[in-house]
Scaffold this motif. Structure first.
Motif, PDB file in Angstrom:
ATOM      1  N   ASN A  30       4.873  25.803   3.508  1.00 30.15           N
ATOM      2  CA  ASN A  30       6.229  25.304   3.739  1.00 30.15           C
ATOM      3  C   ASN A  30       7.011  25.277   2.434  1.00 30.15           C
ATOM      4  N   TYR A  35       9.718  23.649   8.026  1.00 29.67           N
ATOM      5  CA  TYR A  35       8.989  22.880   9.031  1.00 29.67           C
ATOM      6  C   TYR A  35       9.148  21.379   8.783  1.00 29.67           C
ATOM      7  N   SER A  37       8.091  18.468  11.278  1.00 24.72           N
ATOM      8  CA  SER A  37       7.566  18.023  12.568  1.00 24.72           C
ATOM      9  C   SER A  37       8.047  16.633  12.944  1.00 24.72           C
ATOM     10  N   ASN A  38       8.373  15.826  11.944  1.00 28.75           N
ATOM     11  CA  ASN A  38       8.647  14.420  12.216  1.00 28.75           C
ATOM     12  C   ASN A  38      10.111  14.044  12.022  1.00 28.75           C
ATOM     13  N   ASP A  52       6.743  19.133   6.381  1.00 33.06           N
ATOM     14  CA  ASP A  52       5.324  19.337   6.668  1.00 33.06           C
ATOM     15  C   ASP A  52       4.593  19.860   5.434  1.00 33.06           C
ATOM     16  N   GLY A 195      -0.964  22.495  12.390  1.00 28.95           N
ATOM     17  CA  GLY A 195      -0.761  21.551  13.475  1.00 28.95           C
ATOM     18  C   GLY A 195      -0.641  22.209  14.842  1.00 28.95           C
ATOM     19  N   ARG A 226      -2.264  18.194   4.327  1.00 31.66           N
ATOM     20  CA  ARG A 226      -1.222  18.993   4.973  1.00 31.66           C
ATOM     21  C   ARG A 226      -1.175  18.706   6.476  1.00 31.66           C
ATOM     22  N   SER A 229       0.098  15.202   7.164  1.00 30.09           N
ATOM     23  CA  SER A 229       1.549  15.069   7.073  1.00 30.09           C
ATOM     24  C   SER A 229       2.234  15.484   8.363  1.00 30.09           C
ATOM     25  N   VAL A 230       1.579  16.335   9.158  1.00 31.50           N
ATOM     26  CA  VAL A 230       2.130  16.760  10.444  1.00 31.50           C
ATOM     27  C   VAL A 230       1.813  15.725  11.526  1.00 31.50           C
TER      28      VAL A 230
END
Length: 346
Positions: A30, A35, A37-38, A52, A195, A226, A229-230
């Motif tokens: 990334n 990216y 995700s959150n 991410d 993820g 990593r 974190s996703v």
């Protein structure tokens, strides 16, 4: 393949250096912050949250991290005091990284902008040795760091740090690869998206770089930041405060309803495993259930029914409701084939 430990670190990069580097992979996942995700899907920069693959910490007040759609940059607003801010990624989190990186020269570059006169440092470290470059001012910077990875290294990471305040750091890109030249457009060492769930029909063993989801829930180890974190503890937290993997043993999957009302009970969905998330969100659970219904019993007229001493009566053809005899097996299910579900970590 040559080893860069034989190079003079101060000499300029040669054509041979460029040709070698062009055959490598970008170690930064990334690297251009595509990216998130959150994200909470708000229009504000801060709404995107931590990209991410990255770790972010600012213990002061008023700090934030997000993404600017207009500039395509990760935007970090430093807290309003002198507490340290660190933005970091572990570069070693892929299979057989020791075979690839130990004893090699790794070069990384960070492209960023400082909004005000301040100081920022970039460090490439293997936990034993490190290279740090410090820049001061308010301008665009390309900061390059280079490190010969120690043969005893347990990790490799890159970190952007500052204690200055107030300052906004806009990071365009971070990239790193084996060699004395950092090249921005190399393919990433991670192929695909960390993820993502995968499924297999012909094996019961997850491929390298993936974890099985068809086993009891386990906490991620410290070398899987990593993926952590996703997941962001979506399925619960283990004793070391890291994310738990979901346990999908025997479950079917259902597409997220996302306010379509195809799943009429989406808002009643339950937390899965040790998760605290309920309602109409990804990762929640529904127990098995029948659609509410009645069973109809049909009766036909019978004019020959003998009734002693009375006029024969007709049984009227009506739809009558009644309990029925038990039937079926151990669950309600469609026809299906079992598959191995996995989640990608590298």
């Amino acid at each position: 393949m040559m080893s860069f430990n034989n190079f003079n670190e101060g000499s300029p990069a040669s054509l041979e250096d460029f040709l070698f580097a062009m055959q490598q992979y970008n170690l930064v996942y990334n690297s251009d912050f595509r990216y998130f995700s959150n994200t909470d899907n708000t229009a504000t920069i801060a709404g995107y949250g931590i990209p991410d693959g990255w770790l972010y910490k600012d213990s002061g007040s008023g700090g934030s991290i997000g993404f600017s759609i207009l500039t395509g940059q990760c935007v970090i607003v430093k807290s309003q005091d002198h507490s340290p801010m660190i933005f970091k990624q572990n570069l070693h989190e892929f299979p057989r990284w020791k075979t690839m990186l130990l004893g090699q020269c790794v070069t990384a570059k960070v492209c960023l902008n400082l909004s005000s006169d301040s100081k920022v440092s970039v460090t490439l470290s293997d936990g034993i040795d490190s290279d740090t470059v410090v820049k001061s001012g308010s301008d665009d910077f390309e900061i390059e760091v280079r490190l010969n990875v120690n043969l005893e290294a347990k990790s490799v990471s890159i970190a952007i740090e500052t204690t200055s305040e107030p300052v906004t750091i806009r990071i365009s890109k971070v990239f790193a690869n084996i060699g004395r030249v950092a090249i921005s457009n190399l393919p990433c060492i991670v192929q695909g998206v960390i993820g993502e769930r995968k499924q297999y029909l012909a094996t019961e063993h997850p491929p390298i770089g993936e974890f099985s989801l068809c086993k009891s829930s386990e906490e991620l180890g410290e070398s899987y930041t990593r993926l952590d974190s996703v997941l962001q503890k979506r399925y619960g937290t283990g004793p070391n405060n890291r994310s738990l993997l979901p346990d999908m043993q025997g479950y079917f999957s259902r597409a997220w309803d996302s306010n379509a009302s195809i799943d009429p009970d989406a808002k009643k969905r339950l937390a899965w495993g040790k998760s605290a998330i309920t309602g109409a969100h990804v990762s929640t659970l529904q127990e098995d259930e029948f659609l509410e219904h009645d069973h109809v019993l049909g009766f036909a007229p019978n004019k020959t029914l003998p009734i002693t001493g009375q006029t024969p009566q007709l049984i009227i053809n009506k739809e009558l409701k009644s309990n029925t005899k038990m039937t079926g097996g151990n669950e309600t299910r469609p026809k299906n084939i079992t598959e191995l579900y996995t989640i990608k970590w590298a």
